[in-house]
Design an enzyme around this catalytic site. Structure first.
Site, mmCIF file in Angstrom:
data_model
loop_
_atom_site.group_PDB
_atom_site.id
_atom_site.type_symbol
_atom_site.label_atom_id
_atom_site.label_comp_id
_atom_site.label_asym_id
_atom_site.label_seq_id
_atom_site.Cartn_x
_atom_site.Cartn_y
_atom_site.Cartn_z
ATOM 1 N N THR A 1 0.146 2.606 -5.085
ATOM 2 C CA THR A 1 0.401 1.288 -5.957
ATOM 3 C C THR A 1 -0.492 1.541 -6.990
ATOM 4 O O THR A 1 0.066 1.099 -8.156
ATOM 5 C CB THR A 1 -0.268 0.058 -5.191
ATOM 6 N N HIS B 1 -9.359 -3.237 -7.460
ATOM 7 C CA HIS B 1 -9.102 -1.814 -7.675
ATOM 8 C C HIS B 1 -9.578 -1.646 -9.053
ATOM 9 O O HIS B 1 -8.875 -2.119 -9.837
ATOM 10 C CB HIS B 1 -7.860 -1.332 -7.421
ATOM 11 N N CYS C 1 0.869 -1.190 -0.252
ATOM 12 C CA CYS C 1 0.038 0.056 -0.008
ATOM 13 C C CYS C 1 1.003 1.110 -0.148
ATOM 14 O O CYS C 1 1.799 1.395 1.003
ATOM 15 C CB CYS C 1 -0.788 -0.074 1.218
ATOM 16 N N GLY C 2 0.684 2.099 -0.853
ATOM 17 C CA GLY C 2 1.743 3.220 -1.118
ATOM 18 C C GLY C 2 1.200 4.208 -0.015
ATOM 19 O O GLY C 2 2.073 4.737 0.629
ATOM 20 N N HIS C 3 0.094 4.514 -0.016
ATOM 21 C CA HIS C 3 -0.182 5.619 1.144
ATOM 22 C C HIS C 3 0.097 5.333 2.342
ATOM 23 O O HIS C 3 0.590 6.018 3.242
ATOM 24 C CB HIS C 3 -1.697 6.375 1.028
ATOM 25 N N CYS D 1 -3.260 7.125 -4.375
ATOM 26 C CA CYS D 1 -2.921 5.684 -4.522
ATOM 27 C C CYS D 1 -1.688 5.524 -4.815
ATOM 28 O O CYS D 1 -1.428 5.611 -6.245
ATOM 29 C CB CYS D 1 -3.957 4.802 -5.180
HETATM 30 O O1 PYC Z 1 -2.065 3.926 -1.802
HETATM 31 O O2 PYC Z 1 -1.401 1.964 -2.816
HETATM 32 C C1 PYC Z 1 -2.292 2.680 -2.007
HETATM 33 C C2 PYC Z 1 -3.473 2.357 -1.824
HETATM 34 C C3 PYC Z 1 -4.019 1.166 -1.978
HETATM 35 C C4 PYC Z 1 -5.330 1.110 -1.587
HETATM 36 C C5 PYC Z 1 -5.618 2.469 -0.860
HETATM 37 N N1 PYC Z 1 -4.379 3.274 -1.121
#
Ligand code: PYC
Length: 333
Positions: free
Chosen positions: A256, A225, A91-93, A254
């Site tokens: 990823t 997603h 998960c990036g965030h 997001c």
């Molecule tokens: O930032 O990768 C992300 C992410 C995945 C689902 C919610 N945020």
């Protein structure tokens, strides 16, 4: 106070999206690798995810990360990601939130101007470089796992929507990229329920007929997603609405999903290495991405993305469970 659980957390948000970083009360999750720990958690400890993510402690778009000792000698911390949808491999965030919390709580040695933290994630090692000024984490650049296109310009039959063109790419999770125009909807939060309904129908149709499978990450065999691309987006600046199973939108751009989108643009020949790409969320917050190297994943051409964003600590908490609480695993409304 009586409690069956005592979970310590530092809450944060990354460009609008929450990350509840669990710093204590869980213990060491069994597993030789971080993905083994994720799979063990899903099978034996999922009540803890529901307790922390569902209402009333969380909400319909809640997300978090459980800190663990790393399983690899080259990493500083391990992470198991949790959210209302399940346990993501990456998960990036969430990683930007974790790195910010590790710096601002002093859980890593803080070096200015850049603190480098190696994180052991279920999808593989990820490096977070935190820009630090006067002890404050000003921004975080993550060097993500190799990202690649699984299917370029394919299509799926979706009940109620007809033939929907999409591309499937991996950036830590699988993302179906769909032009909003293809489902006849505007990039407008007033239409979020319609966009969400279209996203869930597209995920169901893809998972029933052409579910993507990652060659190395056990258990990653679905798409949860849908990245709806707004009209006017290009390889310099893209806006999107990220619809996520079982029914919510990413508030952040997001990480990823940004990585998957850059892999797609690179595969089309539209995004070169070492070039900034701005990705904007449904609430208007931004990440800046870059592709820094080429590689392969299971024999497919792939790229190494970086994603830069900011996070803020919003509070600290100890979550408890009274033995008489009628909702020990919370609920979704
Ligand atoms: O930032 O990768 C992300 C992410 C995945 C689902 C919610 N945020």
């Amino acid at each position: 106070m009586r409690t069956n659980r005592l979970i310590s957390a530092v809450d944060s948000h990354t460009e609008g999206m929450p990350t509840r970083v669990v710093t204590g009360g869980v213990g060491v999750i069994p597993g030789a690798t971080m993905n083994d720990k994720r799979l063990h958690f899903i099978e034996h400890l999922d009540d803890l995810r529901l307790f922390l993510m569902n209402e009333p402690r969380g909400h319909a778009a809640m997300s978090g990360a459980i800190l663990q000792p790393p399983t690899r000698p080259d990493c500083d911390w391990g992470v198991v990601y949790i959210e209302v949808s399940g346990c993501l491999p990456m998960c990036g965030h969430g990683t930007i939130g974790v790195a910010t919390v590790l710096v601002e709580t002093g859980m890593v040695d803080v070096v200015e101007p850049v603190t480098e933290i190696r994180l052991d994630t279920p999808a593989g090692p990820v490096t977070a470089r935190v820009a630090v000024k006067d002890g404050r984490a000003e921004s975080v650049t993550i060097e993500n796992v190799p990202s690649y296109v699984d299917a370029l310009d394919t299509a799926v039959e979706v009940p109620g929507y007809g033939t929907v063109p999409y591309s499937m790419a991996f950036g830590g999770n699988f993302y179906a990229m769909v032009d909003l125009d293809a489902v006849g909807l505007p990039f407008d939060r007033a239409r979020q329920q319609d966009i969400l309904a279209a996203g869930l129908a597209i995920m169901d149709a893809i998972n029933a007929t052409a579910a993507p499978v990652h060659p190395h990450i056990a258990g990653l065999d679905h798409c949860h997603h849908v990245e709806f691309i707004a009209p006017g987006s290009d390889a310099k600046h893209s806006r999107h609405a990220m619809a996520i199973h079982p029914g919510w939108f990413d508030r952040s751009p997001c990480g990823t999903g940004t990585s998957a989108r850059m892999a797609e643009l690179w595969a089309r020949g539209e995004l070169a290495l070492d070039t900034d790409f701005v990705n904007e969320s449904f609430i208007g917050s931004r990440f800046v991405g870059r592709l820094i190297a080429e590689t392969t994943v299971g024999g497919r051409p792939a790229v190494i993305p970086t994603v830069t964003g900011r996070a803020w600590v919003t509070g600290t908490a100890q979550y408890t469970l009274d033995p008489t609480d009628p909702f020990p695993t919370g609920f979704q409304f």
